[in-house]
Write an enzyme that holds these catalytic residues in place. Sequence first.
Site, PDB file in Angstrom:
ATOM      1  CG  ASN A 153      -1.852  -7.712  -6.971  1.00  0.00           C
ATOM      2  OD1 ASN A 153      -1.219  -6.669  -7.066  1.00  0.00           O
ATOM      3  ND2 ASN A 153      -1.890  -8.423  -5.855  1.00  0.00           N
ATOM      4  CG  ASP A 206      -9.292 -10.914  -1.691  1.00  0.00           C
ATOM      5  OD1 ASP A 206      -8.691 -10.380  -0.746  1.00  0.00           O
ATOM      6  OD2 ASP A 206     -10.065 -10.296  -2.451  1.00  0.00           O
ATOM      7  CE  LYS A 261     -13.405  -3.584  -0.551  1.00  0.00           C
ATOM      8  NZ  LYS A 261     -12.623  -3.569  -1.772  1.00  0.00           N
TER       9      LYS A 261
HETATM   10  N1  CTP Z   1      -6.489  -6.388   2.670  1.00  0.00           N
HETATM   11  C1  CTP Z   1      -5.849  -7.077   3.666  1.00  0.00           C
HETATM   12  N2  CTP Z   1      -5.822  -8.452   3.664  1.00  0.00           N
HETATM   13  C2  CTP Z   1      -6.443  -9.138   2.677  1.00  0.00           C
HETATM   14  C3  CTP Z   1      -7.116  -8.435   1.644  1.00  0.00           C
HETATM   15  C4  CTP Z   1      -7.116  -7.045   1.680  1.00  0.00           C
HETATM   16  O1  CTP Z   1      -5.301  -6.466   4.566  1.00  0.00           O
HETATM   17  N3  CTP Z   1      -6.386 -10.466   2.680  1.00  0.00           N
HETATM   18  C5  CTP Z   1      -6.528  -4.908   2.746  1.00  0.00           C
HETATM   19  C6  CTP Z   1      -5.856  -4.182   1.590  1.00  0.00           C
HETATM   20  O2  CTP Z   1      -4.504  -3.878   1.890  1.00  0.00           O
HETATM   21  C7  CTP Z   1      -6.699  -2.921   1.469  1.00  0.00           C
HETATM   22  C8  CTP Z   1      -8.069  -3.359   1.937  1.00  0.00           C
HETATM   23  O3  CTP Z   1      -7.872  -4.550   2.696  1.00  0.00           O
HETATM   24  O4  CTP Z   1      -6.254  -1.914   2.352  1.00  0.00           O
HETATM   25  C9  CTP Z   1      -9.050  -3.612   0.860  1.00  0.00           C
HETATM   26  O5  CTP Z   1      -8.549  -4.515  -0.068  1.00  0.00           O
HETATM   27  P1  CTP Z   1      -9.444  -5.001  -1.289  1.00  0.00           P
HETATM   28  O6  CTP Z   1      -8.719  -6.066  -2.016  1.00  0.00           O
HETATM   29  O7  CTP Z   1      -9.919  -3.802  -2.032  1.00  0.00           O
HETATM   30  O8  CTP Z   1     -10.718  -5.562  -0.517  1.00  0.00           O
HETATM   31  P2  CTP Z   1     -11.148  -6.970  -0.045  1.00  0.00           P
HETATM   32  O9  CTP Z   1     -11.280  -6.960   1.423  1.00  0.00           O
HETATM   33  O10 CTP Z   1     -10.257  -8.013  -0.620  1.00  0.00           O
HETATM   34  O11 CTP Z   1     -12.613  -7.024  -0.644  1.00  0.00           O
HETATM   35  P3  CTP Z   1     -13.083  -7.366  -2.138  1.00  0.00           P
HETATM   36  O12 CTP Z   1     -12.029  -8.214  -2.749  1.00  0.00           O
HETATM   37  O13 CTP Z   1     -14.361  -8.060  -1.902  1.00  0.00           O
HETATM   38  O14 CTP Z   1     -13.277  -6.064  -2.839  1.00  0.00           O
END
Ligand code: CTP
Length: 413
Positions: free
Chosen positions: A220, A289, A349
């Site tokens: 990313n 993710d 969140k």
């Molecule tokens: N995060 C994490 N582990 C993952 C994904 C995200 O610890 N597998 C943490 C990131 O470091 C950040 C927070 O969760 O502090 C939010 O990450 P984000 O990518 O915005 O959210 P997601 O939980 O992935 O939700 P979405 O993709 O549905 O927005």
Amino acid sequence: MRGIAAYKSVELVRLLQDAGYDPHVVMTAAAEKFVTPLTFAAISGHKVITSLWGEEAGTGSAEDDAEGDDGVSSIEHIQAAQSTSLLVVAPATANMLAKFAHGLADDFLSTMYLATTAPVIVAPAMNVNMWEHPAVQTNVATLRARGVKVIEPGSGYLACGMVGGGRLAEPATIVDAIVETLAGGTEGGVGQGGDFTGETVLVTAGGTREAIDPVRFIGNRSSGRMGYAVAVAARRRGAKVVLISAPTGLPCPAGVEVEQVVTVEDMRAAVMARLNEMTVVVMAAAVSDYRVKSVAEQKMKREGAQAVSLELAGTVDILREVVGRRRDGTLVVGFAAETENAMANGRAKLERKGVDAVVVNDVSEDGIGFDSEQNAGSFLTKDGAVEFPVMSKTEMAERILDEVLKLRDRAAH
Ligand code: CTP
């Protein structure tokens, strides 16, 4: 000041600025033979003090120029000496070490050394025979006994053609010593502490990578700058800091313990291994993710590759696991990078992940967020939102830490 050492001093000023400090430069007459005061004035944004009698170089900075050159007296210079939080002399010549050791005050720097009560660090640089001379070594021992921190010269090729131990230490090493001293070294140094003294902060940063084959990955656009800025600010404010970093192009911050990881699973393992020590966790990493379900063992070939499907599997949510396993009192801050409905998604969140706060960024706007120097957003807690207008990531890091301290206060009452 030897030529190469002079360049290193210029780099030192830059590195200190990167670390969140505001260095002012004093030059001796010898130093001026190698670099002009204007060079240091331009990069520091402040007048350079070159003499006891107020003949310093201008900066081009409106604020400083407004004071005018004429009005600066030696008394004001001494006031500058007294308001500084640390004096670092790099490079320190044999002559300057002798003046410090014997209390001579015949130029601004040697006068400042006597007038300041701030911690003093010297980084000597000279010909190796001079460095090893008993006269110099005795002076160094005197200064050490007085609490001056001496950063030993590194060895290597010297400008005068001799190989030996007189070369100025690397700027990053000097910055490390400065950060340790100002932030309150863990080894009983002369640290002055800060409002994060006693806190142990874990920061995640950068963008994780999930392999597709041996040469390709899913990644990313995260640059890691926001997380690194939080790590640097927390260290400068006195915390012990562990930075778990996915790949970035950034240099390791001074005084911070850095662990490099690549995949989500690496990051999870590194975070969980350290979680018990932490009082604050800031998860700024952009964590994938998804991962590729079965990684190709060999490089995938173009042939027949018009339409390839990759089967993806979900990854573990590290932040959720952190919230589930943290000790009582550990504050957890997550980030939410959003491209739409930033506030609503951020608030969702906050609740879903059970964190104490979420820093919401709208990454759909140009010039802020991912891969940029600036950021803007909101700090969401269950009690409300604090808006962060567009500002540098360095500044936002400070604001985030300010809010973390408020959460700490609220939790205590
Ligand atoms: N995060 C994490 N582990 C993952 C994904 C995200 O610890 N597998 C943490 C990131 O470091 C950040 C927070 O969760 O502090 C939010 O990450 P984000 O990518 O915005 O959210 P997601 O939980 O992935 O939700 P979405 O993709 O549905 O927005």
